[in-house]
Design an enzyme around this catalytic site. Sequence first.
Site, PDB file in Angstrom:
ATOM      1  N   ARG A  61       0.831  -1.197   0.000  1.00 50.58           N
ATOM      2  CA  ARG A  61       0.000   0.000   0.000  1.00 50.58           C
ATOM      3  C   ARG A  61       0.873   1.256   0.000  1.00 50.58           C
ATOM      4  O   ARG A  61       2.014   1.225   0.426  1.00 50.58           O
ATOM      5  CB  ARG A  61      -0.912   0.015   1.228  1.00 50.58           C
ATOM      6  N   LYS A 203      -8.398  -2.964   0.954  1.00 50.34           N
ATOM      7  CA  LYS A 203      -8.344  -2.009   2.055  1.00 50.34           C
ATOM      8  C   LYS A 203      -9.224  -0.789   1.793  1.00 50.34           C
ATOM      9  O   LYS A 203      -9.626  -0.100   2.737  1.00 50.34           O
ATOM     10  CB  LYS A 203      -6.901  -1.583   2.313  1.00 50.34           C
ATOM     11  N   HIS A 223      -9.759  -4.724  12.719  1.00 50.18           N
ATOM     12  CA  HIS A 223      -8.663  -5.297  11.938  1.00 50.18           C
ATOM     13  C   HIS A 223      -8.145  -6.495  12.718  1.00 50.18           C
ATOM     14  O   HIS A 223      -7.213  -6.375  13.516  1.00 50.18           O
ATOM     15  CB  HIS A 223      -7.569  -4.245  11.736  1.00 50.18           C
ATOM     16  N   SER A 241       0.588  -6.130  10.525  1.00 48.42           N
ATOM     17  CA  SER A 241       1.170  -7.059   9.566  1.00 48.42           C
ATOM     18  C   SER A 241       2.453  -7.676  10.118  1.00 48.42           C
ATOM     19  O   SER A 241       3.299  -6.989  10.674  1.00 48.42           O
ATOM     20  CB  SER A 241       1.479  -6.309   8.261  1.00 48.42           C
ATOM     21  N   LYS A 245      -1.395 -12.798  12.688  1.00 50.76           N
ATOM     22  CA  LYS A 245      -2.856 -12.893  12.641  1.00 50.76           C
ATOM     23  C   LYS A 245      -3.327 -14.073  11.799  1.00 50.76           C
ATOM     24  O   LYS A 245      -4.112 -14.903  12.240  1.00 50.76           O
ATOM     25  CB  LYS A 245      -3.457 -11.610  12.038  1.00 50.76           C
ATOM     26  N   THR A 246      -2.854 -14.112  10.555  1.00 50.73           N
ATOM     27  CA  THR A 246      -3.296 -15.161   9.634  1.00 50.73           C
ATOM     28  C   THR A 246      -2.794 -16.528  10.080  1.00 50.73           C
ATOM     29  O   THR A 246      -3.535 -17.512  10.098  1.00 50.73           O
ATOM     30  CB  THR A 246      -2.804 -14.852   8.208  1.00 50.73           C
ATOM     31  N   ASP A 260      -8.690 -11.355   8.622  1.00 49.67           N
ATOM     32  CA  ASP A 260      -8.226  -9.961   8.624  1.00 49.67           C
ATOM     33  C   ASP A 260      -9.243  -8.899   9.034  1.00 49.67           C
ATOM     34  O   ASP A 260      -8.873  -7.937   9.678  1.00 49.67           O
ATOM     35  CB  ASP A 260      -7.692  -9.613   7.234  1.00 49.67           C
ATOM     36  N   ARG A 325       2.748 -12.148  -1.221  1.00 52.00           N
ATOM     37  CA  ARG A 325       1.396 -12.453  -0.742  1.00 52.00           C
ATOM     38  C   ARG A 325       0.724 -13.517  -1.605  1.00 52.00           C
ATOM     39  O   ARG A 325       1.083 -13.724  -2.763  1.00 52.00           O
ATOM     40  CB  ARG A 325       0.527 -11.196  -0.797  1.00 52.00           C
TER      41      ARG A 325
END
Length: 534
Positions: A61, A203, A223, A241, A245-246, A260, A325
């Site tokens: 981003r 996003k 988030h 990030s 989390k994932t 997410d 990714r």
Amino acid sequence: MSVTTIATPFEKLNEIGLKVSNKVHYQRDPKDLAEDTVRMKEGEYNDTGALVIKTGEFTGRSPKDKFTVKDEVTENTVHWNDFNIALDEKHFFIIRDKIVHYLNELDELWIRDAYACADPAYRINIRIVNEKPWINLFSYNMFLRPTAEELKNFNAEWTILSAPGLQLDPKECGVRQGNAAVISFKHKTVLIAGTGYTGETKKGIFTVLNYILPQEQNVLSMHCSANMGKEGDTALFFGLSGTGKTTLSADPNRKLIGDDEHGWTNTGIFNFEGGCYAKTIDLSEEKEPEIFRAIRPGALVENTTFIPGTKTIDFSSKEITENTRVSYPLDFISNALEPSVGGIPKNIFFLTCDAYGVLPPISKLTPEQAMYQFISGYTAKVAGTEAGVTEPKSTFSACFGAPFLPLHPGKYAEMLGKKLNETKANVWLINTGWTGGGYGVGNRMKLSYTRAMITAALEGKLNNAEFVADPIFGVLVPTECPNVPTEILTPRNTWADKNAYDQAAKNLAAQFVTNFKKYESGVSADILAAAPKI
């Protein structure tokens, strides 16, 4: 070249001048979108059949090039700051006209109708217009997919126009450089120009939901990732990030709700998305089997390279970017929950990758400490190692997602605090970062230990544990945890140089206090009292 027959009217696109003609591919399936990408020489297949592409100049981003249109709708509601950058409505029209003109000149377009929010009560319909078939594939993966019956009367509330090949004139368009992502809440439109990074699409809608849901629906937008146990107990995982989390929500013993973005209502939580967008740097089947096995036909892999002479992805390579990714539909995960809706959370985990090696690997938070940590949104990474920089760098991102929060962080924090008081959910701080010293001295916490700590919390095995308050951060540290060496639970004990630990802990505590000064006027005395003690 076959072009899909258009089954849905596009009056709203026609109204802004977009010529929807026979050049449009509508609702193409993943196989056809991958074939379109290969035909255009913009991607290739790896040895498992996944599509591998490069997003171009932008591999992440571009927060400084994300704009929100400032008008009568947003002027007094958006929290204008370094992430919510104002753009005049006249410049929105200029950029939209330029994108429309650019798209009209192309030989092909890809249009997809999709929606966000798995709970039907909060669903928003989205129409995505793409220059690139692989971004349309990303949209297929990441948004929820209407049935054929739903498409017959599909009414798009929001529109995304994506033109990565268009370079804007900054002076004429009121932007910083040739790329921009623009949101207009008045016109319910997201404009993306000059960047092929697919995450801008996802996003953009996340930012939209973070504006709409708290204000209009009394839903806390978050988030975070989420999963559910066999007894129906829901857990949330907040983190920036790279904090896990994932990885940590993809638990083979629990149903994955999402990785997410979620909303928390009075009755439970729901996923905003229809897919996962996982980091692949250093990915292995041993460490993350579900994500590894999701890289198959239908998945979109970004900015990776192949092992020379093969079509096997080199997941260790940072040649293009460290932010490699993969996107894939939620059902690529074997234990995904459908529909992706869960009950009231019983356990909440704040994940941080503390590269200073200071924070305990697991600790329990009081509601006031939870609010302090939520507003702080801390993690620390090792920055610029390629250039020889080895010192950790702190990141504080309010509510673990500041770049996507159009409202003041206090709004989301207030909503979370109310829910914590109502539900009495347990809140845990998990350090997935370093132990035995900071980066360069200590080692990264073993994933198996982190999983064991989270499992113990989820299964209630820490309910009767003895806890000791950390002398600086005040968080409650268990003295024992099943399947975890006792000596790693107290970070100071893992450092050979105890004085060095004390100094590092004081330095980090000071960073917390300094960062929190910007929020002091808007929080209670109880939350302020939860600050680290220097």
